[in-house]
Design a protein around this motif. Structure first.
Motif, PDB file in Angstrom:
ATOM      1  N   SER A  21      19.876 -13.996  21.172  1.00 14.46           N
ATOM      2  CA  SER A  21      19.828 -13.000  22.245  1.00 14.46           C
ATOM      3  C   SER A  21      20.793 -11.856  21.971  1.00 14.46           C
ATOM      4  O   SER A  21      20.444 -10.676  22.143  1.00 14.46           O
ATOM      5  CB  SER A  21      20.171 -13.663  23.587  1.00 14.46           C
ATOM      6  OG  SER A  21      19.270 -14.705  23.888  1.00 14.46           O
ATOM      7  N   ILE A  22      22.010 -12.190  21.551  1.00 16.13           N
ATOM      8  CA  ILE A  22      23.006 -11.153  21.245  1.00 16.13           C
ATOM      9  C   ILE A  22      22.538 -10.300  20.067  1.00 16.13           C
ATOM     10  O   ILE A  22      22.661  -9.063  20.078  1.00 16.13           O
ATOM     11  CB  ILE A  22      24.367 -11.793  20.953  1.00 16.13           C
ATOM     12  CG1 ILE A  22      24.915 -12.460  22.222  1.00 16.13           C
ATOM     13  CG2 ILE A  22      25.364 -10.763  20.431  1.00 16.13           C
ATOM     14  CD1 ILE A  22      26.183 -13.257  22.001  1.00 16.13           C
ATOM     15  N   SER A  80      17.597 -13.920  26.491  1.00 17.47           N
ATOM     16  CA  SER A  80      18.841 -13.932  27.273  1.00 17.47           C
ATOM     17  C   SER A  80      18.614 -14.544  28.647  1.00 17.47           C
ATOM     18  O   SER A  80      19.427 -15.349  29.119  1.00 17.47           O
ATOM     19  CB  SER A  80      19.404 -12.514  27.403  1.00 17.47           C
ATOM     20  OG  SER A  80      18.523 -11.686  28.139  1.00 17.47           O
ATOM     21  N   TYR A 135      27.106 -11.377  27.555  1.00 18.55           N
ATOM     22  CA  TYR A 135      26.176 -10.623  26.698  1.00 18.55           C
ATOM     23  C   TYR A 135      26.640  -9.192  26.420  1.00 18.55           C
ATOM     24  O   TYR A 135      26.765  -8.782  25.262  1.00 18.55           O
ATOM     25  CB  TYR A 135      24.796 -10.597  27.346  1.00 18.55           C
ATOM     26  CG  TYR A 135      23.892 -11.735  26.954  1.00 18.55           C
ATOM     27  CD1 TYR A 135      24.334 -12.738  26.098  1.00 18.55           C
ATOM     28  CD2 TYR A 135      22.598 -11.820  27.436  1.00 18.55           C
ATOM     29  CE1 TYR A 135      23.522 -13.793  25.755  1.00 18.55           C
ATOM     30  CE2 TYR A 135      21.767 -12.876  27.092  1.00 18.55           C
ATOM     31  CZ  TYR A 135      22.233 -13.859  26.257  1.00 18.55           C
ATOM     32  OH  TYR A 135      21.425 -14.893  25.902  1.00 18.55           O
TER      33      TYR A 135
END
Length: 596
Positions: A21-22, A80, A135
């Protein structure tokens, strides 16, 4: 900070999705930088009227970055949010499991609204911490590093200025704004909590509020709190507006600085003119990663406050016996708590063979260290009956709540079937008990559905037979909708005595081994009370029973009577033995006979 340890561990359980996700978030920003950069180069080169084929690579690059930005953004949002909800699910299981195991009614200072806020609202705040706090922080750091490396290729001084402005806008400015508004945030949180409590109290007591004309008072309180919240919101908006303007000013200065620095390089021939527009546009695009940074510190603070609230309400300092069981956040313990298997204990190969109950040197005290129960001991072999009597406030009901696991005990032990409570899951323990209390909850639904809570497959004939023995079947038959009659909020459509008999009937529908009765006939008149008591004794003749009461009726049927005073047993024995002592029990019995 313990709650952060928990969240960090839960994140590690989904580390692949977290990293992915990052990574997708960084690629989204980089794609935006790439799209603006290649667009500026394309326009600059096109202004020189080259061959069309010379522009094909740039055209494809612009299209690639434009499409990839949308794809990466979708993947970033998808993974995310998926990971966030996975972490939220695990956190909820952990919180509710620990709340069920550790919360004690001995806690002072908590209202229903407090508990509702802490176990519902505060858990959801932890989701926001992960999604809006963790995030953006990682994405901003990684994006800044990549952009610095790219800019250093064109100009080292420019890359240095960039990193200084980047840190200032993304980290120092949000920190300053946070310190300016933290008192406002704290006050806002207190006002919202107070508002929630008032709203919940009003909803619970809407009938009483209407009867006693309390609506005006309620409206005044709500309006006062709303005005205060509005004032705080205006001050916060002003601070945020100042922050936004400073952010825009800093970005504009950096763009201007980039133009000033790159202009001499173009004049000197060290940089092609087509890159002159690319550098400031790249800087502007990379600053997209800093937009969520203003909320990161707020999310950290909110998560810390919510974590403290959650840990306080579930009883972080849970005590059993002489040992303090601080919650252990090691991987093994949290892994057990957050796994699906930990939520229910398998007793299929370890069934408790009998229901003999023993209480040994039990002591319970409240948060003020005042003893509610002190060194209580008794044995209840299966099928026997014990009465616990005493005046109001002597600790009678606390004993029953401790047996059900609603109150944590601090010394001593309770065993059922030879197994200590510390070895058993509370939900499994409660399956062995039927509990009838003086103020049991009546749901705002039909009489039938209120009774089916105890036995969901009970037939109408079985229900009516139970109600007949509770001396309430005649009333039910006279009602227009009979068992389908709505009881109303908290059962206000039926009288206290009728409600009490209905609750007794509901409890006796449940097939259990031990019956706990807490003033089950307190709302009944003397004549009806005698009939219900006789019915209760006939219904539980093959079960164990602990009968808590201050009304000494049919005590000669009890195998043992415990007389409590301020949490301590001052007398014990059979009805006949206690009368012969002519002590506290004899005085209570004599007084009630005189009143009768």
């Amino acid at each position: 900070m313990r709650i952060f340890n928990l969240i960090n561990y839960l994140m590690k359980k989904h580390i692949f999705f977290v990293i992915f996700s990052i990574f997708m978030g960084v690629l989204t920003i980089i794609s935006n930088v790439g799209m603006l950069s290649t667009s500026s180069i394309l326009i600059s080169r096109a202004a020189l009227h080259p061959e069309v084929l010379d522009l094909m690579v740039l055209i494809v690059a612009v299209r690639f970055f434009g499409i990839s930005r949308g794809v990466f953004r979708y993947l970033e949002r998808f993974f995310s949010h998926d990971t966030t909800f996975r972490v939220l699910s695990s956190t909820r299981r952990w919180v509710y499991k620990n709340f069920n195991d550790n919360y004690s009614e001995g806690h002072e200072g908590y209202k229903t609204g407090d508990i509702y806020t802490k176990i519902v609202k505060d858990v959801d705040v932890l989701k926001e911490f992960y999604l809006r706090g963790i995030y953006p922080l990682f994405i901003a750091i990684l994006t800044g590093l990549v952009t610095v490396v790219v800019l250093s290729y064109f100009s080292i001084p420019l890359s240095i200025y960039y990193i200084l402005f980047y840190i200032g806008c993304g980290f120092i400015l949000p920190l300053a704004l946070f310190f300016l508004s933290r008192r406002l945030i704290q006050k806002e949180s207190q006002l919202k909590e107070e508002l929630n409590l008032i709203l919940l109290d009003f909803l619970k007591g809407v009938v009483e509020a209407s009867i006693y004309s309390l609506k005006e008072e309620f409206n005044d309180k709500v309006n006062y709190l709303m005005d205060k919240l509005s004032e705080i919101e205006k001050k916060k908006n002003f601070i945020n507006a100042v922050g936004d303007n400073l952010y825009s000013l800093a970005l504009s200065l950096l763009v201007l600085l980039s133009l000033v620095i790159t202009a001499p390089l173009i004049v000197e021939g060290r940089l092609e003119g087509i890159y002159y527009a690319m550098v400031p546009l790249s800087i502007m695009a990379s600053f997209e990663a800093l937009i969520p940074m203003t909320n990161v510190l707020y999310k950290f603070k909110e998560a810390d406050n919510s974590g403290k609230n959650i840990l306080s309400i579930i009883g972080i300092e849970n005590k059993r016996g002489n040992n303090r069981e601080n919650l252990n956040f090691s991987n093994n313990v949290i892994g057990k708590l957050t796994s699906q298997s930990s939520l229910s204990i398998d007793y299929s190969n370890d069934i408790i063979s009998n229901c003999n109950l023993s209480v040994n040197n039990l002591s319970i005290y409240n948060s003020s260290k005042k003893f509610l129960i002190r060194d209580l001991s008794f044995n209840l072999p299966y099928g026997k009956k014990i009465a616990i009597v005493g005046t109001s406030g002597s600790g009678k009901s606390t004993v029953l709540r401790a047996l059900l696991g609603f109150v944590n005990f601090h010394r001593g032990d309770i065993k059922i079937g030879g197994r200590s409570y510390s070895q058993l899951d509370k939900e499994e323990i409660r399956k062995f008990f039927t509990y009838v209390e003086q103020n049991s909850y009546i749901f705002n639904t039909t009489i039938r559905e209120n009774l089916l809570i105890a036995k969901d497959k009970a037939e109408d004939a079985e229900i009516m037979e139970i109600l007949r023995k509770c001396q309430i079947d005649t009333l039910i038959k006279e009602l227009p909708d009979k068992l389908d009659t709505i009881t109303g909020q908290y059962g206000f459509k039926i009288s206290g005595g009728e409600k009490q008999r209905l609750l007794i009937g509901r409890a006796l529908l449940k097939k259990s081994k031990i019956v706990l009765l807490d003033e089950p006939t307190a709302s009944l008149d003397t004549k009806l009370e005698k009939k219900v008591v006789d019915f209760l004794h006939s219904s539980i003749k093959d079960k164990s029973c602990i009968w808590v009461t201050h009304r000494l009726i049919s005590m000669d049927r009890m195998d043992e009577i415990l007389v409590l005073n301020q949490g301590e047993v001052v007398e014990r024995g059979t009805h006949k033995e206690l009368l012969a002592l002519k002590g506290r029990y004899y005085k209570l019995w004599s007084l009630q006979r005189a009143e009768a």
